[in-house]
Design a protein around this motif. Structure first.
Motif, short mmCIF file in Angstrom:
data_model
loop_
_atom_site.label_atom_id
_atom_site.label_comp_id
_atom_site.label_asym_id
_atom_site.label_seq_id
_atom_site.Cartn_x
_atom_site.Cartn_y
_atom_site.Cartn_z
N PRO A 34 0.81 -1.22 0.00
CA PRO A 34 0.00 0.00 0.00
C PRO A 34 0.84 1.27 0.00
CG PRO A 34 -0.91 -1.58 1.52
CD PRO A 34 0.42 -2.13 1.07
N CYS A 35 1.98 1.26 0.67
CA CYS A 35 2.86 2.44 0.63
C CYS A 35 3.32 2.69 -0.80
CB CYS A 35 4.06 2.25 1.54
SG CYS A 35 3.65 2.19 3.29
N THR A 36 3.66 1.62 -1.49
CA THR A 36 4.11 1.74 -2.87
C THR A 36 3.02 2.30 -3.75
OG1 THR A 36 5.59 -0.13 -2.56
CG2 THR A 36 5.05 0.45 -4.82
N HIS A 37 1.78 1.92 -3.48
CA HIS A 37 0.68 2.40 -4.31
C HIS A 37 0.23 3.80 -3.91
CE1 HIS A 37 0.46 -1.80 -5.43
NE2 HIS A 37 -0.20 -1.39 -6.49
N CYS A 38 0.38 4.16 -2.66
CA CYS A 38 -0.11 5.45 -2.19
C CYS A 38 0.89 6.56 -2.43
CB CYS A 38 -0.43 5.35 -0.70
SG CYS A 38 -1.43 6.70 -0.09
N GLY A 39 2.13 6.34 -2.07
CA GLY A 39 3.13 7.38 -2.15
C GLY A 39 3.37 7.95 -3.52
N PRO A 40 3.63 7.11 -4.52
CA PRO A 40 4.03 7.66 -5.80
C PRO A 40 2.92 8.12 -6.71
CG PRO A 40 4.20 5.29 -5.85
CD PRO A 40 3.82 5.67 -4.45
N GLY A 84 -9.11 1.97 -0.50
CA GLY A 84 -9.74 1.28 -1.63
C GLY A 84 -9.24 1.78 -2.97
N LEU A 85 -9.04 3.07 -3.08
CA LEU A 85 -8.61 3.67 -4.34
C LEU A 85 -7.24 3.13 -4.79
CD1 LEU A 85 -8.95 5.85 -6.57
CD2 LEU A 85 -7.81 7.43 -5.00
N ILE A 86 -6.33 2.94 -3.85
CA ILE A 86 -4.98 2.55 -4.24
C ILE A 86 -4.88 1.10 -4.71
CG2 ILE A 86 -3.88 4.29 -2.80
CD1 ILE A 86 -3.20 2.04 -0.81
N ARG A 87 -5.95 0.35 -4.57
CA ARG A 87 -5.97 -1.05 -5.02
C ARG A 87 -6.58 -1.21 -6.42
NH1 ARG A 87 -2.67 -4.10 -1.82
NH2 ARG A 87 -3.07 -3.71 0.36
N THR A 88 -6.95 -0.11 -7.06
CA THR A 88 -7.55 -0.21 -8.39
C THR A 88 -6.49 -0.54 -9.43
OG1 THR A 88 -7.27 2.14 -8.87
CG2 THR A 88 -9.35 1.49 -7.78
N PRO A 89 -6.88 -1.17 -10.53
CA PRO A 89 -5.91 -1.51 -11.58
C PRO A 89 -5.19 -0.28 -12.14
CG PRO A 89 -7.96 -2.69 -11.94
CD PRO A 89 -8.20 -1.72 -10.81
N GLU A 90 -5.92 0.84 -12.27
CA GLU A 90 -5.30 2.06 -12.82
C GLU A 90 -4.17 2.56 -11.93
OE1 GLU A 90 -9.31 1.35 -14.16
OE2 GLU A 90 -8.68 1.85 -12.14
N VAL A 91 -4.43 2.57 -10.61
CA VAL A 91 -3.41 3.03 -9.68
C VAL A 91 -2.25 2.04 -9.64
CG1 VAL A 91 -2.92 3.53 -7.25
CG2 VAL A 91 -4.98 4.43 -8.31
N SER A 92 -2.55 0.75 -9.69
CA SER A 92 -1.49 -0.25 -9.70
C SER A 92 -0.56 -0.06 -10.90
CB SER A 92 -2.07 -1.67 -9.73
OG SER A 92 -2.72 -1.94 -8.52
N MET A 93 -1.13 0.20 -12.06
CA MET A 93 -0.31 0.41 -13.26
C MET A 93 0.53 1.68 -13.13
SD MET A 93 -2.88 -0.85 -16.27
CE MET A 93 -1.84 -0.17 -17.54
N ALA A 94 -0.07 2.75 -12.63
CA ALA A 94 0.67 4.01 -12.46
C ALA A 94 1.76 3.85 -11.41
CB ALA A 94 -0.28 5.14 -12.07
N ALA A 95 1.44 3.17 -10.31
CA ALA A 95 2.42 2.98 -9.23
C ALA A 95 3.60 2.16 -9.71
CB ALA A 95 1.75 2.32 -8.03
#
Length: 137
Positions: A34-40, A84-95
Motif C-alpha cells: 500500500p505504501c508503494t501504491h499510495c506514495g508515488p 480502496g482507491l490505491i488497489r484499483t488496476p489504474e493506480v497499480s499500473m501508475a504505481a
C-alpha cells in the motif's frame, strides 16, 4: 520503539503471520504494497506516471499516512483515506511506473523507515529485512 521484520519469498505466509503478530503485540502492521501504491501516485500527476522530473518535483509535497485498524491497514493521502482507491488496476499500473524511478524508491524507503522510527511496527516484505529495516551506513 521496536521494529520487527518478516522477510521471505512470495506466498510464504508473511502477511498472515505479520498481521496476526502485530495485532497480538499491539504493533502497527506495515506492508510495503500500500505504501508503494499510495506514495508515488501523486508524483506522476501532470505529465504522466513515468515522468522522473514530475515525480521528483512532487515528492516533497506528498503527505502519506497510515493507520492500523481492526479491519486492516488504512492509507491516507493528504488526510483523505484512499485505501480502496490505491488497489484499483489504474493506480497499480501508475504505481508500477512511478516506483521504478529511483527518487520515488528512496522516498518510499524513507517513508517506511520513518514509520518504524515513530511506532512499534511489524513489517513484512520480500526485502523488508535486508533493505528497509537496515540502518543506513
Amino acid at each position: 520503539m521496536f521494529a520487527v521484520a518478516i522477510d521471505g519469498p512470495a506466498g510464504a505466509g508473511k502477511s498472515s503471520l505479520a498481521k496476526a503478530a502485530a495485532q497480538e503485540l499491539g504493533f502497527v502492521y506495515v506492508t510495503p504494497g500500500p505504501c508503494t501504491h499510495c506514495g508515488p501516485v501523486p508524483a506522476g500527476a501532470g505529465r504522466g506516471p513515468g515522468d522522473p522530473q514530475a515525480a521528483e518535483a512532487a515528492l516533497p509535497h506528498i503527505q502519506v499516512g497510515l493507520e492500523h485498524a481492526p479491519e486492516g491497514q488504512k492509507m491516507y493521502l493528504y488526510g483523505r483515506e484512499v485505501t480502496g482507491l490505491i488497489r484499483t488496476p489504474e493506480v497499480s499500473m501508475a504505481a508500477s511506473k512511478v516506483s521504478a524511478i529511483s527518487a520515488v524508491r528512496a522516498f518510499l524507503l524513507e517513508l517506511q523507515r520513518d514509520l518504524a522510527r515513530k511506532n512499534n511496527v511489524l513489517m513484512d516484505g520480500r526485502d523488508i529485512g535486508t533493505v528497509c529495516c537496515q540502518t543506513p551506513s
